[in-house]
Design an enzyme around this catalytic site. Structure first.
Site, PDB file in Angstrom:
ATOM      1  N   ALA A  48       0.843  -1.200   0.000  1.00 50.84           N
ATOM      2  CA  ALA A  48       0.000   0.000   0.000  1.00 50.84           C
ATOM      3  C   ALA A  48       0.877   1.248   0.000  1.00 50.84           C
ATOM      4  O   ALA A  48       2.065   1.184   0.336  1.00 50.84           O
ATOM      5  CB  ALA A  48      -0.896  -0.001   1.238  1.00 50.84           C
ATOM      6  N   ILE A  61       0.919   3.721   1.987  1.00 46.96           N
ATOM      7  CA  ILE A  61       1.441   4.068   3.313  1.00 46.96           C
ATOM      8  C   ILE A  61       2.680   3.229   3.634  1.00 46.96           C
ATOM      9  O   ILE A  61       3.550   3.655   4.412  1.00 46.96           O
ATOM     10  CB  ILE A  61       0.341   3.886   4.404  1.00 46.96           C
ATOM     11  CG1 ILE A  61       0.818   4.381   5.762  1.00 46.96           C
ATOM     12  CG2 ILE A  61      -0.124   2.447   4.492  1.00 46.96           C
ATOM     13  CD1 ILE A  61       1.039   5.865   5.854  1.00 46.96           C
ATOM     14  N   SER A 101       3.944  -9.440  -1.580  1.00 42.17           N
ATOM     15  CA  SER A 101       2.753  -8.918  -2.240  1.00 42.17           C
ATOM     16  C   SER A 101       2.063 -10.117  -2.892  1.00 42.17           C
ATOM     17  O   SER A 101       2.653 -11.190  -3.005  1.00 42.17           O
ATOM     18  CB  SER A 101       3.170  -7.884  -3.292  1.00 42.17           C
ATOM     19  OG  SER A 101       2.075  -7.549  -4.131  1.00 42.17           O
ATOM     20  N   ARG A 102       0.837  -9.930  -3.334  1.00 44.34           N
ATOM     21  CA  ARG A 102       0.207 -11.025  -4.069  1.00 44.34           C
ATOM     22  C   ARG A 102       0.934 -11.264  -5.394  1.00 44.34           C
ATOM     23  O   ARG A 102       0.791 -12.303  -6.003  1.00 44.34           O
ATOM     24  CB  ARG A 102      -1.283 -10.718  -4.293  1.00 44.34           C
ATOM     25  CG  ARG A 102      -2.117 -10.902  -3.026  1.00 44.34           C
ATOM     26  CD  ARG A 102      -3.520 -10.360  -3.207  1.00 44.34           C
ATOM     27  NE  ARG A 102      -3.480  -8.929  -3.480  1.00 44.34           N
ATOM     28  CZ  ARG A 102      -4.549  -8.188  -3.759  1.00 44.34           C
ATOM     29  NH1 ARG A 102      -5.738  -8.745  -3.828  1.00 44.34           N
ATOM     30  NH2 ARG A 102      -4.423  -6.895  -3.987  1.00 44.34           N
ATOM     31  N   TYR A 111       2.002 -13.166   1.048  1.00 48.01           N
ATOM     32  CA  TYR A 111       2.214 -12.693   2.419  1.00 48.01           C
ATOM     33  C   TYR A 111       2.750 -13.838   3.282  1.00 48.01           C
ATOM     34  O   TYR A 111       3.592 -13.632   4.162  1.00 48.01           O
ATOM     35  CB  TYR A 111       0.904 -12.173   3.034  1.00 48.01           C
ATOM     36  CG  TYR A 111       0.182 -11.128   2.187  1.00 48.01           C
ATOM     37  CD1 TYR A 111       0.883 -10.195   1.430  1.00 48.01           C
ATOM     38  CD2 TYR A 111      -1.213 -11.076   2.163  1.00 48.01           C
ATOM     39  CE1 TYR A 111       0.217  -9.243   0.674  1.00 48.01           C
ATOM     40  CE2 TYR A 111      -1.885 -10.131   1.413  1.00 48.01           C
ATOM     41  CZ  TYR A 111      -1.164  -9.211   0.660  1.00 48.01           C
ATOM     42  OH  TYR A 111      -1.823  -8.283  -0.083  1.00 48.01           O
ATOM     43  N   HIS A 128      -6.950  -7.491   8.258  1.00 47.98           N
ATOM     44  CA  HIS A 128      -6.090  -7.450   9.451  1.00 47.98           C
ATOM     45  C   HIS A 128      -6.255  -8.687  10.313  1.00 47.98           C
ATOM     46  O   HIS A 128      -5.269  -9.263  10.779  1.00 47.98           O
ATOM     47  CB  HIS A 128      -6.377  -6.191  10.287  1.00 47.98           C
ATOM     48  CG  HIS A 128      -5.779  -4.948   9.715  1.00 47.98           C
ATOM     49  ND1 HIS A 128      -5.638  -3.786  10.427  1.00 47.98           N
ATOM     50  CD2 HIS A 128      -5.283  -4.670   8.469  1.00 47.98           C
ATOM     51  CE1 HIS A 128      -5.085  -2.844   9.657  1.00 47.98           C
ATOM     52  NE2 HIS A 128      -4.877  -3.362   8.469  1.00 47.98           N
ATOM     53  N   LYS A 157      -3.406   1.403  11.244  1.00 49.39           N
ATOM     54  CA  LYS A 157      -4.738   1.742  11.758  1.00 49.39           C
ATOM     55  C   LYS A 157      -5.671   2.005  10.585  1.00 49.39           C
ATOM     56  O   LYS A 157      -5.172   2.384   9.530  1.00 49.39           O
ATOM     57  CB  LYS A 157      -4.691   2.931  12.705  1.00 49.39           C
ATOM     58  CG  LYS A 157      -3.777   4.077  12.387  1.00 49.39           C
ATOM     59  CD  LYS A 157      -3.885   4.749  11.062  1.00 49.39           C
ATOM     60  CE  LYS A 157      -5.264   5.250  10.681  1.00 49.39           C
ATOM     61  NZ  LYS A 157      -5.288   5.744   9.265  1.00 49.39           N
ATOM     62  N   ASP A 182     -10.363   5.707   9.053  1.00 50.16           N
ATOM     63  CA  ASP A 182      -9.116   6.243   8.516  1.00 50.16           C
ATOM     64  C   ASP A 182      -8.723   7.558   9.174  1.00 50.16           C
ATOM     65  O   ASP A 182      -7.547   7.798   9.456  1.00 50.16           O
ATOM     66  CB  ASP A 182      -9.257   6.446   7.003  1.00 50.16           C
ATOM     67  CG  ASP A 182      -7.923   6.779   6.359  1.00 50.16           C
ATOM     68  OD1 ASP A 182      -6.935   6.092   6.668  1.00 50.16           O
ATOM     69  OD2 ASP A 182      -7.862   7.742   5.569  1.00 50.16           O
TER      70      ASP A 182
END
Lengths: 366, 366
Positions: free
Chosen positions: A19, A21, A42-43, A67, A88, A106, A191
């Site tokens: 991602a 972030i 990653s996938r 993963y 998660h 988060k 978010d």
């Protein structure tokens, strides 16, 4: 004379998911003085390899096409999980089960039930948990807390207001994971509201509110994902807090803290406007000047420098806790982060329930 | 060619009551460029005479031992009424009846029913009405409004938050008129909440909220007078506002205005920190910087200078309206100030009713 113990080796991170972030946190891990990156999954193997290359990973870091492969890598001490929130529960539990210490993006879970499963697995597996709420680790945060704790300059906390919003734009509102009910079902509340709620709890020394009431102006997309909302929180001692979070308003990151004897405000609490210095503004014992023309004394700007960005300080704090556990065993686990994560999630959940129940007050019970 | 008309004579004020705030407004009248003071009345002649002397009144100004005497003085064009709120109905109506234009201290009445009696008398007597909300007249206020009205830089208003509080101290909480149920029964809601509510309505272009809900943390003294409260206001278009007002928290005077494309904050909206310049802070089209490290562009500090303090500009605006009515008749009366006063009072009343009804939402109907 005891020999000096050798310096601890760096904590070795694996990252699951690429991602946006994760770019910022990868940089933070590499900037941190006690951590490194050894794997990314990653996938798609190509995506993982490109991510490692584009983000300056060490040559020796492994890129994996799953993963699972990261979690199976015996050289990975800790994983950072930037996956969409709905993933998660699965991946945080699997990581903990494989004894990987857990730095969890988060919002940490879709609800406190899921978080409790994650935390239970961390506890039984003896791994350290921390949520990735970066601003908690800026030295400014500790300086602000010192001001709030000063009975002469601040006194009893009476009212808190917090805002975190950004104007996400049409492409985000159509395509981003954060507005998809199967990926980030908490939307703006999860978010951005997460930060406001954490700020409120931080200011209240992690006392939970008595009741939480969402404001009836909340906005949702067609799939029912929250795009903006606000709430009022009432505490047992009469203290109140309000917040507003949104994907539909200009980027704004405020905390306003009103005490009996003082007032503190910060305008960039989530991400400081400048990386190496954070400002906050504090007033103490403010009085009207003669004839009520002006005030005295004026508010004071406090500037708090940091050599290392707040997200790298977060990684350093997490890794230093991980080292203790690695060296001395799971009795060394610091529970603080799990406790405040759970309290934050409880209030997120209460706001959601209040919206679902037609904006009725919802009691918060730990 | 028409001869130039001679300059209008100054509007001649009478002041009824020697409250502390009357000192500030007396100075404002004397600073204003179209007004003067010709009379002051108190229940005690000595007090009125001392007030005139201590506040630099012109030698020719009369001191009276009653409010009535001021209203009977034929040279008084306009009266400023700084009396406790419970006396407003009587004295404002009497003043209007005697054709005195009316500058009325806030809160203007104990409830909208009383205000309607005052406004009806002003209308039937053909006198100009204005409430004494000083900050409305600072040139900063117009500049802030221009920013809020800019669809590119601010866009749709989404959320407002306002605070006005001061830590009044034990002597005030025991003796001041503002905590006496027979004098200023609205307490902090009337004295400080008035400003927050006016700010919210000002930002909303005087659209009334749909509902008002007081926050259940409100505090009262033993006589039932409000010492602190907050409320949330929901508007028909989904916009929200929250405010907090108090006699029990540090002196704080905030407006925070969040729009789709911009954000504006002001930290001294009631009384500017400095008399000759007011600051506000505006952000427009703020985005996260690359990697979400910082933001761009930074907020901009706007400084708005004024040669004359905002309270003197208030007096000048009022007196210029009075002059028009004196010269051209009561068709010239400016209704704006009566309308927004009434809207402000309606919301004050709604907060009070919400508190009385156990913090239930209260509909606001004009």
């Amino acid at each position: 004379m005891a020999a000096e113990s050798p310096p601890s080796p760096p904590v070795r991170f694996g990252i699951i998911g690429c991602a946006n972030i994760a770019r910022k946190v990868s940089r933070a891990i590499l900037l941190s003085r006690n951590s490194t990156i050894v794997a990314v999954g990653s996938r798609s193997l190509e995506k993982a390899a490109a991510f490692a290359r584009d983000n300056g990973f060490p040559e020796s870091a492994r890129a994996y096409g799953s993963y699972d492969a990261v979690l199976e890598d015996p050289e990975v001490d800790a994983v950072y999980v930037p996956l969409p929130t709905s993933l998660h529960l699965r991946w945080a539990v699997l990581a903990a089960r494989r004894k990987k210490h857990l730095l969890l993006e988060k919002p940490v879970a879709l609800n406190v039930g899921e978080l409790d499963e994650i935390l239970a697995e961390c506890e039984s597996s003896g791994v350290q948990y921390m949520d990735a709420t970066m601003w908690m680790h800026h030295p400014r945060t500790a300086e602000m807390k010192a001001f709030l704790s000063d009975s002469q300059r601040f006194g009893q906390l009476k009212a808190v207001h917090s805002i975190f919003s950004y104007n996400s734009g049409p492409d985000f509102l159509k395509n981003d994971v954060r507005i998809k009910p199967d990926l980030d079902a908490l939307g703006a509340l999860g978010d951005t509201g997460w930060y406001c709620i954490r700020a409120i709890l931080w200011a209240a020394d992690y006392t939970l509110p008595k009741t939480v009431t969402a404001l009836s102006s909340a906005e949702f997309n067609e799939a029912g994902v929250n795009l903006s909302c606000g709430a009022s929180l009432i505490f047992h001692d009469g203290q109140i807090a309000t917040f507003y979070c949104s994907f539909l308003s200009n980027l704004t990151m405020e905390i306003s803290l009103l005490g009996e004897n003082g007032y503190l405000r910060v305008h960039d609490f989530v991400i400081p406007f400048q990386e190496n210095v954070g400002a906050f503004y504090a007033s103490a014992n403010t009085k009207f000047a003669e004839l009520s023309i002006g005030i005295e004394p004026a508010p004071i700007e406090h500037l708090v420098r940091t050599d290392v960005p707040q997200e790298a300080l977060m990684v350093e704090e997490f890794s230093s806790l991980v080292r203790k556990v690695k060296e001395n065993g799971s009795e060394e686990i610091e529970k603080f982060w799990a406790i405040i994560s759970r309290k934050t999630q409880l209030v997120v959940d209460a706001v959601k329930v209040s919206m679902e129940k037609g904006f009725q007050p919802v009691e918060v019970v730990y």
